[in-house]
Design a protein around this motif. Structure first.
Motif, PDB file in Angstrom:
ATOM      1  N   LYS A  10      61.483  27.684  70.323  1.00  0.00           N
ATOM      2  CA  LYS A  10      60.816  26.459  69.898  1.00  0.00           C
ATOM      3  C   LYS A  10      59.328  26.582  70.142  1.00  0.00           C
ATOM      4  O   LYS A  10      58.895  27.105  71.170  1.00  0.00           O
ATOM      5  CB  LYS A  10      61.340  25.234  70.674  1.00  0.00           C
ATOM      6  N   LEU A  11      58.553  26.105  69.204  1.00  0.00           N
ATOM      7  CA  LEU A  11      57.125  25.962  69.421  1.00  0.00           C
ATOM      8  C   LEU A  11      56.907  24.578  70.004  1.00  0.00           C
ATOM      9  O   LEU A  11      57.435  23.595  69.504  1.00  0.00           O
ATOM     10  CB  LEU A  11      56.359  26.084  68.099  1.00  0.00           C
ATOM     11  N   ILE A  12      56.154  24.510  71.080  1.00  0.00           N
ATOM     12  CA  ILE A  12      55.901  23.212  71.706  1.00  0.00           C
ATOM     13  C   ILE A  12      54.396  23.015  71.859  1.00  0.00           C
ATOM     14  O   ILE A  12      53.635  23.981  71.964  1.00  0.00           O
ATOM     15  CB  ILE A  12      56.603  23.075  73.072  1.00  0.00           C
ATOM     16  N   ASP A  13      53.977  21.778  71.864  1.00  0.00           N
ATOM     17  CA  ASP A  13      52.566  21.438  72.075  1.00  0.00           C
ATOM     18  C   ASP A  13      52.387  21.029  73.524  1.00  0.00           C
ATOM     19  O   ASP A  13      53.146  20.213  74.049  1.00  0.00           O
ATOM     20  CB  ASP A  13      52.163  20.273  71.164  1.00  0.00           C
ATOM     21  N   ILE A  14      51.408  21.627  74.173  1.00  0.00           N
ATOM     22  CA  ILE A  14      51.102  21.337  75.578  1.00  0.00           C
ATOM     23  C   ILE A  14      49.640  20.925  75.668  1.00  0.00           C
ATOM     24  O   ILE A  14      48.764  21.602  75.115  1.00  0.00           O
ATOM     25  CB  ILE A  14      51.361  22.569  76.476  1.00  0.00           C
ATOM     26  N   LYS A  15      49.375  19.843  76.349  1.00  0.00           N
ATOM     27  CA  LYS A  15      47.993  19.383  76.543  1.00  0.00           C
ATOM     28  C   LYS A  15      47.212  20.466  77.291  1.00  0.00           C
ATOM     29  O   LYS A  15      47.773  21.158  78.160  1.00  0.00           O
ATOM     30  CB  LYS A  15      47.970  18.088  77.336  1.00  0.00           C
ATOM     31  N   PRO A  16      45.938  20.603  76.971  1.00  0.00           N
ATOM     32  CA  PRO A  16      45.129  21.649  77.615  1.00  0.00           C
ATOM     33  C   PRO A  16      45.132  21.584  79.146  1.00  0.00           C
ATOM     34  O   PRO A  16      45.215  22.624  79.805  1.00  0.00           O
ATOM     35  CB  PRO A  16      43.714  21.399  77.066  1.00  0.00           C
ATOM     36  N   VAL A  18      47.495  20.448  81.095  1.00  0.00           N
ATOM     37  CA  VAL A  18      48.818  20.885  81.564  1.00  0.00           C
ATOM     38  C   VAL A  18      48.936  22.393  81.414  1.00  0.00           C
ATOM     39  O   VAL A  18      49.430  23.096  82.309  1.00  0.00           O
ATOM     40  CB  VAL A  18      49.941  20.166  80.784  1.00  0.00           C
ATOM     41  N   PHE A  19      48.472  22.902  80.295  1.00  0.00           N
ATOM     42  CA  PHE A  19      48.498  24.348  80.041  1.00  0.00           C
ATOM     43  C   PHE A  19      47.740  25.098  81.134  1.00  0.00           C
ATOM     44  O   PHE A  19      48.226  26.095  81.668  1.00  0.00           O
ATOM     45  CB  PHE A  19      47.894  24.651  78.664  1.00  0.00           C
ATOM     46  N   GLU A  20      46.578  24.609  81.465  1.00  0.00           N
ATOM     47  CA  GLU A  20      45.759  25.262  82.494  1.00  0.00           C
ATOM     48  C   GLU A  20      46.454  25.225  83.858  1.00  0.00           C
ATOM     49  O   GLU A  20      46.476  26.223  84.578  1.00  0.00           O
ATOM     50  CB  GLU A  20      44.389  24.578  82.575  1.00  0.00           C
ATOM     51  N   SER A  21      47.022  24.089  84.189  1.00  0.00           N
ATOM     52  CA  SER A  21      47.731  23.956  85.468  1.00  0.00           C
ATOM     53  C   SER A  21      48.928  24.902  85.541  1.00  0.00           C
ATOM     54  O   SER A  21      49.148  25.571  86.551  1.00  0.00           O
ATOM     55  CB  SER A  21      48.189  22.504  85.650  1.00  0.00           C
ATOM     56  N   LEU A  22      49.713  24.960  84.462  1.00  0.00           N
ATOM     57  CA  LEU A  22      50.870  25.858  84.421  1.00  0.00           C
ATOM     58  C   LEU A  22      50.432  27.319  84.485  1.00  0.00           C
ATOM     59  O   LEU A  22      51.065  28.138  85.165  1.00  0.00           O
ATOM     60  CB  LEU A  22      51.696  25.608  83.157  1.00  0.00           C
ATOM     61  N   SER A  23      49.356  27.640  83.787  1.00  0.00           N
ATOM     62  CA  SER A  23      48.823  29.014  83.802  1.00  0.00           C
ATOM     63  C   SER A  23      48.412  29.433  85.203  1.00  0.00           C
ATOM     64  O   SER A  23      48.696  30.546  85.644  1.00  0.00           O
ATOM     65  CB  SER A  23      47.627  29.134  82.863  1.00  0.00           C
TER      66      SER A  23
END
Length: 83
Positions: A10-16, A18-23
């Protein structure tokens, strides 16, 4: 992490933010972001029992209410139920 035969991509959209925190967290743990998110999702899912096969569900319905195999006249069914 166990893999099943069927994977769903699945392609999902992640807020920037949230993306940075997960990264950052993935980097701290020394794993790829993809692996980190997959593990995070799997841990958050409730564990389910492995579904019974169709045969094992049917076997319970073939047992007599008394649980007595002697009252069954079909030898093949009696053999299957004894296992």
């Amino acid at each position: 992490m166990e893999r099943t035969a069927t994977l769903h991509r699945k392609l999902i959209d992640i807020k920037p933010s949230v993306f940075e925190s997960l990264s950052q967290e993935a980097s701290r743990q020394g794993v790829s972001l993809k692996r980190f998110i997959e593990d995070l999702l799997e841990r958050s899912c409730p564990r389910r029992e492995v579904p019974e096969s169709g045969i094992s569900r049917l076997i319970g319905s073939a047992l007599p209410k008394s649980g007595d195999l002697v009252s069954i006249n079909d030898d093949r069914l009696k053999y299957l139920l004894s296992k």
